[in-house]
Enzyme design. Structure first.
Site: not given
Length: 335
Positions: A210, A246
């Site tokens: 990210n 995640e």
């Protein structure tokens, strides 16, 4: 404006028809005349008749024969008939008339007040029948409307349930659905004495991903991983869900450690085959996942939370062991 009520008067003598017509003159009535039984039957089929005034004695086809033919026709069998007959000479035929379908008699010479009273009674019954039919149609329409609304509500509830159990980002099941399914599968496996396996997965170094590529790319990566790990799951009884962030989790009923390990390898390979670039990962230059596995036959000494915790411990060790690998929970090894 109300529709006119059709009255059929049947007599072979023209002057009798005119007399009846004049006596029954009313703005609500539509007088239909017939001078024979056969013509009367035609008029009945052409019009929606509320009441018939039928002369008993006519040439060719008398009133009884006409009434019997009426009763044999589905459309005309329920039309009420008032027989018109001579007051004395034909009194012996009254019971024959009732057998033929008469609902009442009028004796000649006809008394206007009696005629109007009897016709009024049957026409009031006819109005009540029409009103009942109208109310029935309205009720049926309301019932159909309610059934349609019920079906729409059912569809909406189904949609809401789907929305409440599907992860909005990845399109696979969410944690809420997983929580429901793990309890169901736990109970079923416990009842059947069958194996139940869990795979808990985590995308390796996803925070770094990210930070490197941005959150939009991160969302796309989550969707891609969800799709990739779903591909090897061929059975309808298997459940794959996004567990949080995640992390992903799979419920695999009726499959033991060897089978679930092989399936886990296929899921990992499916993710590797995407070759989704991850330059910030110290593991590979593409996206990878780590897994923790636990298989158990449920009993009274453990619960579903224990199995999830065991898979989580195995996943933690997989991360601690360099990631991009699978660790199977083993209590003997201190996991």
């Amino acid at each position: 404006m109300n529709s006119l009520i059709n009255l059929l008067i049947v007599d072979d003598r023209h002057e009798n028809l005119l007399t009846l017509e004049s006596l029954l003159d009313h703005p609500d009535f539509n007088i239909i005349k017939a001078d024979s039984g056969s013509q009367a039957l035609e008029k009945m089929l052409e019009n929606d008749i509320a009441l018939i005034l039928l002369d008993v004695f006519m040439p060719d086809m008398n009133g009884y024969e006409t009434a019997e033919l009426m009763r044999s026709n589905k459309r005309t069998k329920h039309i009420p008939i008032i027989f018109v007959t001579a007051e004395l000479a034909e009194r012996d035929h009254i019971f024959k008339g009732y057998d033929a379908g008469a609902v009442d008699y009028l004796m000649k010479p006809i008394a206007p007040q009696v005629l109007q009273s009897k016709v009024g009674i049957f026409l009031e019954i006819h109005r009540q029948k029409l009103e009942l039919e109208k109310k029935t149609r309205e009720l049926n329409a309301k019932v159909r409307e309610l059934e349609e609304l019920q079906q729409q509500l059912k569809e909406k509830n189904k949609q809401l349930k789907t929305i409440s159990t599907i992860d909005a980002l990845t399109g696979i099941y969410n944690r809420r659905y997983f929580n429901e399914m793990i309890e169901m599968e736990w109970s079923r496996s416990k009842r059947n004495g069958s194996l139940l396996s869990l795979i808990l997965m985590d995308i390796d170094h996803f925070k770094t991903y990210n930070d490197t590529y941005g959150h939009s790319a991160g969302d796309n990566a989550l969707k891609a991983v969800a799709k990739a790990i779903s591909i090897p799951l061929k059975r309808k009884i298997d459940t794959i869900a996004r567990y949080g962030g995640e992390e992903f989790i799979a419920i695999l009923p009726e499959i033991g450690q060897e089978g679930v390990l092989e399936l886990g390898k296929k899921m990992m390979e499916s993710v590797r085959n995407m070759k989704l670039e991850h330059k910030g990962s110290p593991v590979k230059d593409y996206l990878t996942i780590s897994m923790g596995i636990h298989s158990v036959v449920p009993d009274d000494n453990i619960n579903s939370i224990d199995v999830i915790n065991a898979a989580d411990k195995a996943l933690y060790l997989a991360k601690d062991s360099g990631r991009d690998c699978i660790i199977v929970y083993n209590k003997k090894d201190g996991l």
